[in-house]
Every structure is written in structure tokens, then in C-alpha cells.
Design a protein around this motif. Structure first.
Motif, PDB file in Angstrom:
ATOM      1  N   ASN A 191      24.064  41.784  25.766  1.00  0.00           N
ATOM      2  CA  ASN A 191      25.209  40.972  26.157  1.00  0.00           C
ATOM      3  C   ASN A 191      26.505  41.634  25.680  1.00  0.00           C
ATOM      4  OD1 ASN A 191      27.177  39.050  26.493  1.00  0.00           O
ATOM      5  ND2 ASN A 191      26.024  37.386  25.509  1.00  0.00           N
TER       6      ASN A 191
ATOM      7  N   MET B 299      18.895  39.311  21.748  1.00  0.00           N
ATOM      8  CA  MET B 299      17.856  38.640  20.950  1.00  0.00           C
ATOM      9  C   MET B 299      18.129  37.142  20.772  1.00  0.00           C
ATOM     10  SD  MET B 299      15.174  40.355  20.145  1.00  0.00           S
ATOM     11  CE  MET B 299      14.458  39.521  18.717  1.00  0.00           C
ATOM     12  N   GLU B 300      19.211  36.626  21.354  1.00  0.00           N
ATOM     13  CA  GLU B 300      19.449  35.185  21.267  1.00  0.00           C
ATOM     14  C   GLU B 300      18.339  34.471  22.037  1.00  0.00           C
ATOM     15  OE1 GLU B 300      21.738  33.680  19.484  1.00  0.00           O
ATOM     16  OE2 GLU B 300      21.448  31.618  20.168  1.00  0.00           O
TER      17      GLU B 300
ATOM     18  N   MET C 292      30.464  37.750  32.282  1.00  0.00           N
ATOM     19  CA  MET C 292      29.884  38.367  31.076  1.00  0.00           C
ATOM     20  C   MET C 292      30.342  39.812  30.924  1.00  0.00           C
ATOM     21  SD  MET C 292      25.804  38.710  30.231  1.00  0.00           S
ATOM     22  CE  MET C 292      25.528  40.320  30.947  1.00  0.00           C
TER      23      MET C 292
ATOM     24  N   GLN D 247      34.626  37.458  29.689  1.00  0.00           N
ATOM     25  CA  GLN D 247      35.214  36.108  29.748  1.00  0.00           C
ATOM     26  C   GLN D 247      34.204  35.083  29.248  1.00  0.00           C
ATOM     27  OE1 GLN D 247      36.524  34.817  33.621  1.00  0.00           O
ATOM     28  NE2 GLN D 247      37.255  32.876  32.803  1.00  0.00           N
ATOM     29  N   ILE D 248      34.634  34.216  28.335  1.00  0.00           N
ATOM     30  CA  ILE D 248      33.717  33.186  27.834  1.00  0.00           C
ATOM     31  C   ILE D 248      34.267  31.803  28.145  1.00  0.00           C
ATOM     32  CG2 ILE D 248      32.585  34.563  26.049  1.00  0.00           C
ATOM     33  CD1 ILE D 248      34.562  33.509  24.039  1.00  0.00           C
TER      34      ILE D 248
ATOM     35  N   THR E 275      20.473  36.966  29.455  1.00  0.00           N
ATOM     36  CA  THR E 275      21.666  37.449  30.148  1.00  0.00           C
ATOM     37  C   THR E 275      21.683  36.837  31.542  1.00  0.00           C
ATOM     38  OG1 THR E 275      20.444  39.324  31.012  1.00  0.00           O
ATOM     39  CG2 THR E 275      21.615  39.664  28.938  1.00  0.00           C
TER      40      THR E 275
ATOM     41  N   LEU F  66      31.536  42.132  19.398  1.00  0.00           N
ATOM     42  CA  LEU F  66      31.642  41.583  18.041  1.00  0.00           C
ATOM     43  C   LEU F  66      30.915  42.450  17.015  1.00  0.00           C
ATOM     44  CD1 LEU F  66      30.989  37.850  18.999  1.00  0.00           C
ATOM     45  CD2 LEU F  66      33.184  38.886  18.443  1.00  0.00           C
ATOM     46  N   GLY F  67      30.381  43.584  17.475  1.00  0.00           N
ATOM     47  CA  GLY F  67      29.742  44.491  16.527  1.00  0.00           C
ATOM     48  C   GLY F  67      28.249  44.321  16.406  1.00  0.00           C
ATOM     49  N   VAL F  68      27.641  43.576  17.352  1.00  0.00           N
ATOM     50  CA  VAL F  68      26.196  43.384  17.324  1.00  0.00           C
ATOM     51  C   VAL F  68      25.547  44.457  18.189  1.00  0.00           C
ATOM     52  CG1 VAL F  68      24.319  41.778  17.787  1.00  0.00           C
ATOM     53  CG2 VAL F  68      26.541  40.920  17.040  1.00  0.00           C
ATOM     54  N   ALA F  69      24.488  45.070  17.659  1.00  0.00           N
ATOM     55  CA  ALA F  69      23.868  46.195  18.359  1.00  0.00           C
ATOM     56  C   ALA F  69      22.876  45.724  19.411  1.00  0.00           C
ATOM     57  CB  ALA F  69      23.155  47.091  17.344  1.00  0.00           C
ATOM     58  N   ASP F  70      22.551  46.615  20.324  1.00  0.00           N
ATOM     59  CA  ASP F  70      21.328  46.568  21.141  1.00  0.00           C
ATOM     60  C   ASP F  70      21.176  45.379  22.091  1.00  0.00           C
ATOM     61  OD1 ASP F  70      20.687  48.926  19.845  1.00  0.00           O
ATOM     62  OD2 ASP F  70      19.519  47.889  18.293  1.00  0.00           O
TER      63      ASP F  70
ATOM     64  N   VAL G 190      29.414  40.621  25.529  1.00  0.00           N
ATOM     65  CA  VAL G 190      30.267  39.740  24.715  1.00  0.00           C
ATOM     66  C   VAL G 190      29.910  39.904  23.233  1.00  0.00           C
ATOM     67  CG1 VAL G 190      30.877  37.339  24.255  1.00  0.00           C
ATOM     68  CG2 VAL G 190      30.487  38.092  26.608  1.00  0.00           C
ATOM     69  N   LEU G 191      28.607  40.031  22.940  1.00  0.00           N
ATOM     70  CA  LEU G 191      28.186  40.185  21.541  1.00  0.00           C
ATOM     71  C   LEU G 191      28.392  41.626  21.062  1.00  0.00           C
ATOM     72  CD1 LEU G 191      24.989  37.958  21.217  1.00  0.00           C
ATOM     73  CD2 LEU G 191      27.406  37.337  21.142  1.00  0.00           C
TER      74      LEU G 191
END
Lengths: 567, 198
Positions: free
Chosen positions: A310, A323-324, A561, A565-566, A358, A316-320, A312-313
Motif C-alpha cells: 500500500n 500485512m494489514e 491509493m 489520497q485518503i 489493497t 509513512l516509512g513502512v516496508a514491503d 499510503v503506508l
């Protein structure tokens, strides 16, 4: 995407194809009413059931009687469960003193389990006693599956019989499938699940104290016996709210593989059984090939999108990958694969939360259901649904060359095509009609958890799942309201029986026809050209019908996405 | 038609009753008996005892917040790891609520600049009871745990590495670490109570 992930997907496909013939042979013995080795043990039970119920298993039924008796049985079963759920408070095995269901909730659940949907507006561990789970729900998990297979058998007889007035005996079909196939497989399957860590106890819960000194109550119950038939019968209704994502329903990667295989096992076997019934197993293999093409395309897209993750994540610095809503022991590949299998078949069990996929990863499960869940499909429902599309395909091929189409030795005429279109038209009517209604009424708009296009997708997914008798959900939707309970009950009932009755009418009409041998001018229905035509017809019908709604939901969501845009 | 309807009533009602007994009672109860006899540990929920204390299930995640313990994933089950209310967050990919939650969790983890956060550490699981984290998510926490317990980084790293479970046959499942098992091993190594040290 990883090599490991693709190994899993391809191995799963190979194992499904390998299961088709053994399961098909077992099913074919029951289709013909032949004895199996299990008859020595269970034969007295079968005969005892017939004697007490006043059934003559050799009494053949014309399609109208077959359909009527099937419907009366379904109504009796639904009322039985309705009563159990309403009376839960005064029934045994209820140590937590759980209240009975409301009338709309009980109606929804009774219809949901009768129609093999297993849509669940409630959370199992919160709302149901062990008695309600065992007696109220498990009976449907067996009998809705057996009913589906009975209808498939009736349709096979329509193709296989010549100038016949009857299509079998519903009671005998249903009883034999339950006793000689579903029950024995589930006994072995349950023991495997228990050995792997799935609880099987009459205790409702246990109190523990965590390492940090907090109280943690853990819900328990007779989970394994319900889990086995939930998967094998493509029911999908979980013991717990989190369904097959819950570590007690699906504790390991191995149980996960077996659960996925058991969703497809009977559907693949029925495709082989169809070929055998009409005297040419290549007819069955051709159908299975078309199913596998559609399946692999879907699995590839969902896996690709979930592995890409995603944006969007990522910002924010989240990898790969995404996993949500996924558990670590399954990871992205096995979660994506499970979601495509469960919606290709009309199972509806989930090992990951589809709502958190996604946008395009979640669109494939949705589209699978909108196609009618004919990619292997639910037990029975998959193959008879697929055969409707086969009739449509030979009809269109016949139009192109200007001759009366025929399929596996039967002339397909206006009557059969009209009935097939009638059955197929149920899908858009219920899915799009009810979604549109819910998207404008305040009671409908109160449902979605997510905002923006994703909220619309939650509504669209619910009616696709209900009408298709799938039962999985974009579970953010608050569906336990009289509005959604009522509308989804109607959608599930229509989606099941307004499909089955035309199917039985087609079976009756075909059975009465004489055999038409293939000639040089017949369209060969075992070749790659036929497989391609089938795939194309299915995608064109599904695409033309549902693409506009997908554009409003998941496609718009995807564009948002990727642009960050959120809502 | 009326005859057909009348002739269907007895089979429908009698079979409903008979199948309810066979499938609703005999089948689950018999398997409960067999399962309890053959696999008592698994059939009762894989519960872990520590002396007289029942401390949880090997299969069910529990909440860890102290700096001296490895933390599991964020959980959407009840108020977190409520094993009477399993659930995912059901937040979609374009949800503002999701983005804000992840943003806050990333900030709390304070990754060194340029280090991406392992995705499982800031996303909720499907069940809300995920007992595992990825090896990357455990490695990410080593420094905090070692500091809180006044242990050597390398000793904690060895413990973590020893708890990595590999995929079955190399491709079934993902590499993972059972958080409860790891934290119990940590308590055994460093002594319980050490986790409360600042």
C-alpha cells in the motif's frame, strides 16, 4: 512476489488437479447409486433412515417433484435452525447464559446456513452457545453441501439419460452423499485438525493470566468437527469471528494448505464426475482446464497487488507488502491465495481480512463472486453454474455458424437457453439492485466502516457475497441491522433457489431428449478452442454486467491509493 | 402437485430430526471423546501452565507492553488480544484512520533515519490474536529489550535467532517467531521481573 509464494500457488493447483479423479470416482459411485466399501458399515444407518422417513430410494422423480421435495426439505431445515437460535437462552450447553437471536438475526442466519452461504452478521464466540453451533449450524454445513451435490447429480442425469421422464430421487441423493462421502471424510479431517492444534472440547472458555499479569479469557469449543465440514462443504461459516484466520481454526501453514485443498476437492471431483457421467472424461477435464485458467489469473493478480503493498503506508516509512489484516504464519502469498480460492468456490471462509486488502487485490475476490462462483465453485453449485455458461457458450457458437447447438450429445434449444439466462440473470438483479438501494437509503449508508469508494465496495461486496452464496465479507460493514439482515436474507434465498429451480428444469428438459451423436459439423467441446471460448464468455458476461460497479468501487479506490489520497 | 407436497412432508421432517441427531450430536460428541483421548493437549487449546498458573495458549497471542518484553503486533481484537472477541481492523487501504494509526505507531517505534519499519510491527493481524511476529520485527526490538533488561545485545540476538521457526519444507508458511515463547525464554534467561526495569 517470491519464488516461495509462486511455488505454493503452483503446487496447490497441481494438487487440486491430482485430486479431481479420485474424488470424481468416489462421487461417480454415489451418482450411480453403487455400493462403496463404506456401505458395509453405514448401510444399516441409510436403510434405517429411509424406513423411519418413509422413503423409497428407488422411486425415480420427475424434475418438478425433485425440486419440490428439495424445497420443502430446505424450508424444514431453515425453520429448525430458526427455532434453535431464537430459543438459545433456554437450550442446554449455554454456561455463559447467552440470549436468543432477534427475529431478523435468526432469520438471516437460518437462511444463510440453509443456502450454503454462511454469511455471519454476528461473532461466533460472542453470540453462540456450543449447542447452537453444533446442532443448529453443523447440520446445514452437511446438508446444504449434500443438496448442492444432489442438484449437480440431477443435472448430470439430464445430460446422460435418453428420453427419460425422471432425474433421480432427491432424498436418496442427499442421504447417500452425506453418509458415504461427507461424514467419513470429516471424521478423518477432524482428527487431523485436532492433532494440529484445533480445539475439540465442550468447554466454552478458559481463564488465563498473561506474563504481564493481565487476565485473558480464551474462547474454546467443539471447533475441529465444525471446521472440517465448513471447508469440505464450501460453507465457510467460522466458529470464531476471525474465521480461518483464528489460530484455533487454522493453526499452521499445513492446516492452511489442507483447508485450501478441501475447498476445491469436491468441486474439482464433480467436474471429472460430469465427464464420466456423459461418457467422456475429457469433457470434464476441459471444464476443469477453463476453471484453472480463470483461477490462476485471479490468484496472480491478487498476489501481485498484495505483495506490492500500500503506497499510503510506504509513505509513512513502512516496508514491503500489505500485512494489514493478515497473520504472520500465512504471510502474503498464502493469504492472497486463500482469498481467491474461497471466492472462486462459494466457500467464504477467510484467513485474512479482505476489507484490508489493497484495492485491486480485494477486487479479484469480489469479481470471482460476481462471475457466479463457477471457478471450481461451491460443492455442486459450481458445476451446475458452470454448465449454464457452457450452454450459453455452445448457443453463441451455434449462432456464429447458424446451426442448432448441441452439447455432450444433447441438442440445446430455445427452452434450455432461456432457462439458463433466467438463472444467470439472478446475479445482476440482486447484486446491483440491492447495492443501488443500499447506496441511497439512510439505513444502507449507515453500514460501511470505511469512507470514500471503499465504503461503496463494502456494500457491493456484501450483496455479491450474499447472492452468490459465498459468505465472506468486507467485514467493516455493520450488517447486523434489520435492514441488512432482511435484504441479505432475500438475496441469499433468491441467489440459491432461483438458480436451482431453473437448473432442475433444464435437467428435466434435457433428460427427455434423445441422444444426438456428434457429427463432423458439431463443435468439439474438449479442445483448447472450447476452453478459450468458455473463458471468454464468462469474462464478457461478468465484465459487461459488473464493470461499471467495479469502476465506482475498487478501481476508484485504487486510483486514490496510488495517488496517496485518503478518506 | 398437492400430492407431491403431501408426500414430501414426512421425509422432510423425519430426516431433519434424524440428521440433527447424527450430525449435530453424535458426530461432534464422538469426535470430542476421541480427540480428548488421543490429543488432550491440542484438543483443550494448547494451554501452557507455569506451576499452578495457567499463563495462556501456545497458539494465541497476548498483549506485551513492557519495554523488557518483545511486543507482538497491534491487535484489533476487543481492546487488544481479547481472545473472546477475535477480529481484524477491517480498515481499507485508503482509510484515514489506518494511516493515522500507522503514523502514530511508527513514531512510537522511532526507527533510525532511513530504516524501514517491518510491516507486521505496525499493522493489525487478521485474527487480532496473531501469536507470531516476523524475525525482522524481533530484530528491530532487540536494542530496547536488551537495554531494559541490562543484557548484552548479542545474547538477546542469539535468543531471538534460536526462536525463528522456518517454513515447513522450505515454502509452507513464513519465517516467524512465537512472541510468548520468546518472552518466556527471556524471563528464564534474565529472571522474571527484570522487564520492569527502566
Amino acid at each position: 512476489m517470491t519464488l516461495q509464494g509462486w511455488t505454493l500457488i503452483l503446487l496447490f493447483t497441481a494438487l487440486t488437479i491430482a485430486l479431481a479423479k479420485p474424488m470424481g470416482m468416489w462421487l461417480f459411485a454415489l451418482y450411480e447409486g453403487r455400493d462403496t466399501p463404506l456401505h458395509r458399515v453405514l448401510g444399516p444407518v441409510e436403510r434405517g433412515f429411509y424406513r423411519l422417513a418413509g422413503i423409497d430410494p428407488a422411486a425415480e422423480q420427475p424434475w418438478r417433484r425433485y425440486a419440490l421435495h428439495m424445497l420443502v426439505f430446505q424450508v424444514a431445515l431453515a425453520l429448525f435452525t430458526y427455532a434453535i437460535l431464537r430459543l438459545q437462552a433456554v437450550l442446554p450447553m449455554n454456561p455463559r447464559g447467552l440470549a436468543g437471536f432477534t427475529s431478523d438475526g435468526a432469520m438471516n442466519t437460518a437462511i444463510s446456513f440453509t443456502t450454503n452461504t454462511n454469511w455471519q452478521w454476528y461473532s461466533g464466540e460472542v453470540a453462540l452457545s456450543n449447542f447452537s453451533q453444533m446442532v443448529g449450524l453443523v447440520i446445514h454445513n452437511f446438508l446444504s453441501a449434500a443438496t448442492g451435490i444432489a442438484i449437480a447429480f440431477a443435472m448430470f442425469r439430464g445430460f446422460a439419460r435418453r428420453q427419460a421422464g425422471t432425474i433421480g430421487n432427491f432424498w436418496a441423493d442427499c442421504t447417500r452423499v452425506t453418509l458415504y462421502l461427507l461424514l467419513p471424510v470429516c471424521v478423518v479431517y477432524t482428527l487431523f485438525l485436532i492433532a494440529s492444534g484445533v480445539p475439540q472440547t465442550l468447554a466454552a472458555s478458559v481463564d488465563t493470566t498473561t506474563l504481564e499479569g493481565m487476565k485473558q479469557a480464551i474462547a474454546l469449543g467443539p471447533v475441529a468437527s465444525q471446521e472440517a465440514i465448513k471447508m469440505l462443504g464450501t460453507n465457510g461459516g467460522g466458529f470464531f469471528n476471525a474465521n480461518s484466520a483464528h489460530p484455533f481454526e487454522n493453526p499452521t501453514a499445513l492446516t492452511n494448505l489442507v483447508q485450501m485443498l478441501s475447498i476445491f476437492a469436491l468441486g474439482a471431483g464433480l467436474a471429472w464426475c460430469f465427464g464420466k457421467a456423459v461418457g467422456n472424461t475429457r469433457q470434464g477435464w476441459a471444464i476443469l482446464a477453463a476453471m484453472m485458467v480463470l483461477f490462476l489469473a485471479g490468484a496472480g493478480i491478487t498476489y501481485w497487488q498484495e505483495a506490492a503493498g500500500n503506497p499510503v503506508l510506504h509513505q509513512l516509512g513502512v516496508a514491503d507488502g500489505n500485512m494489514e489484516g493478515k497473520d504472520v504464519r500465512f504471510g502474503i502469498a498464502a493469504s492472497a491465495l486463500f482469498s481467491v480460492i474461497t471466492t472462486a468456490a462459494s466457500c467464504g471462509a477467510v484467513n485474512a481480512m479482505h476489507d484490508s486488502f489493497t484495492a485491486l487485490g480485494g477486487m479479484i475476490p469480489l469479481f470471482n463472486m460476481q462471475l457466479g462462483e463457477i471457478v471450481v465453485g461451491g460443492v455442486g453449485a459450481g458445476i451446475y453454474g458452470f454448465l449454464l455458461f457452457a450452454l450459453l457458450a455452445v448457443f453463441i457458437a451455434g449462432l456464429m455458424v447458424g446451426r442448432t447447438p448441441e452439447y455432450v450429445g444433447k441438442k440445446i434449444e430455445a427452452k434450455e437457453v432461456k432457462l439458463a439466462v433466467l438463472a444467470i440473470a439472478v446475479l445482476p438483479l440482486c447484486i446491483l439492485g440491492f447495492t443501488a438501494l443500499s447506496a441511497v437509503l439512510p439505513q444502507g449508508l449507515a453500514g460501511p466502516l470505511n469512507k470514500g469508494p471503499h465504503g461503496f465496495t463494502e456494500i457491493l461486496y456484501a450483496f455479491s457475497s450474499g447472492t452468490g452464496n459465498n459468505g465472506s465479507a468486507f467485514a467493516g460493514l455493520t450488517a447486523g441491522t434489520p435492514f441488512y439482515n432482511g435484504l441479505l436474507s432475500v438475496a441469499m434465498w433468491i441467489g440459491r433457489f432461483f438458480m436451482i429451480v431453473p437448473v432442475l428444469a433444464i435437467a428435466g428438459s434435457l433428460a427427455a431428449k434423445k441422444y444426438t451423436p456428434a457429427t463432423a459439423g458439431s463443435f468439439p467441446t474438449t479442445r483448447p478452442l472450447w476452453i478459450g471460448l468458455l473463458v471468454a464468455i464468462i469474462l464478457v458476461v461478468g465484465g459487461l454486467t459488473f464493470l461499471p460497479s467495479l469502476a465506482l468501487g475498487p478501481i476508484a479506490d485504487h486510483l486514490a491509493m496510488v495517488s496517496g489520497q485518503i478518506f | 402437485m398437492t400430492d407431491d407436497l403431501a408426500s414430501s412432508l414426512r421425509p422432510a421432517l423425519v430426516l431433519t430430526a434424524l440428521f440433527a441427531i447424527l450430525l449435530g450430536l453424535v458426530y461432534p460428541l464422538a469426535l470430542t471423546g476421541i480427540g480428548q483421548a488421543l490429543f488432550p493437549y491440542a484438543a483443550n487449546g494448547s494451554l501452557i501452565r507455569d506451576g499452578n498458573q495457567m499463563i495462556g495458549s501456545d497458539l494465541i497471542g497476548q498483549s506485551f507492553t513492557a519495554p523488557g518484553y518483545f511486543h507482538g503486533r497491534p491487535s484489533a481484537a476487543g481492546k487488544g488480544y481479547d481472545a473472546m472477541a477475535s477480529s481484524g481492523s477491517n480498515l481499507g487501504p485508503t482509510s484515514k484512520v489506518l494511516a493515522e494509526r500507522v503514523k502514530a505507531d511508527v513514531a512510537a517505534l522511532a526507527p533510525p533515519a532511513g530504516t524501514p519499519v517491518p510491516p507486521d510491527l505496525v499493522t493489525t493481524s487478521a485474527s487480532g490474536l496473531d501469536p507470531h511476529i516476523s524475525p525482522e520485527a524481533a530484530f528491530f526490538q532487540i536494542q530496547r529489550v536488551a537495554q531494559a533488561r541490562k543484557l548484552d545485545d548479542a545474547a538477546v540476538r542469539r535468543l531471538v535467532t534460536g526462536h525463528v521457526e522456518q517454513p515447513l519444507l522450505g515454502f509452507l508458511g513464513e519465517p516467524r517467531i512465537n512472541v510468548l515463547a520468546l518472552n518466556r525464554a527471556l524471563d528464564n534467561m534474565a529472571g522474571k521481573g527484570a522487564h520492569s526495569a527502566p
